[in-house]
Motif scaffolding. Structure first.
Motif: not given
Length: 126
Positions: A70-98
């Motif tokens: 349900l979720n895909t996390i991308s780690v690249s070039h010193g950034y880590v972020y939620m690139s895809h999520a199967e949830c209603a509001d997708k707040t985690c995708v819009h949060m940006g990088s951790a």
């Protein structure tokens, strides 16, 4: 006229030197907190339903898919972020990088992405 003997009131705001000093001091203190915010981190930790599913370098180029897909996390070039999520509001995708001190969380799917490691600042206490 009924108000002939009444004095006219002057409406206006007087800012004194002490007021300006207080305003500038508060602004400097408010903005200086960014100097002490943790910024770095070297290790990415991904937890899914309370168990750790990935621990690795933040400099790796990798995509992590949760076991339920349900979720895909991308780690690249010193950034880590939620690139895809199967949830209603997708707040985690819009949060940006951790970053250190700012995790990315997907509550419906119970996924937490944290960045740990050396960040320059150990802790901040008020």
């Amino acid at each position: 006229m009924a108000c002939e003997g009444a004095q006219k009131l002057k409406y206006g705001v007087r800012i004194k030197l002490l007021d300006v000093i207080i305003i500038i001091t508060i602004a400097i203190l408010s903005l200086s907190i960014w100097l002490f915010m943790p910024t770095g981190g070297e290790t990415v930790l991904v937890s899914w339903h309370g168990e750790q599913i990935y621990c690795g370098s933040i400099n790796a180029n990798i995509e992590i898919v949760t076991p339920d897909g349900l979720n895909t996390i991308s780690v690249s070039h010193g950034y880590v972020y939620m690139s895809h999520a199967e949830c209603a509001d997708k707040t985690c995708v819009h949060m940006g990088s951790a970053s250190s001190g700012r995790p990315v969380v997907c509550l419906p799917n119970r996924v937490i992405i944290t960045v740990t490691g050396e960040s320059g600042v150990d802790s901040i206490t008020w």
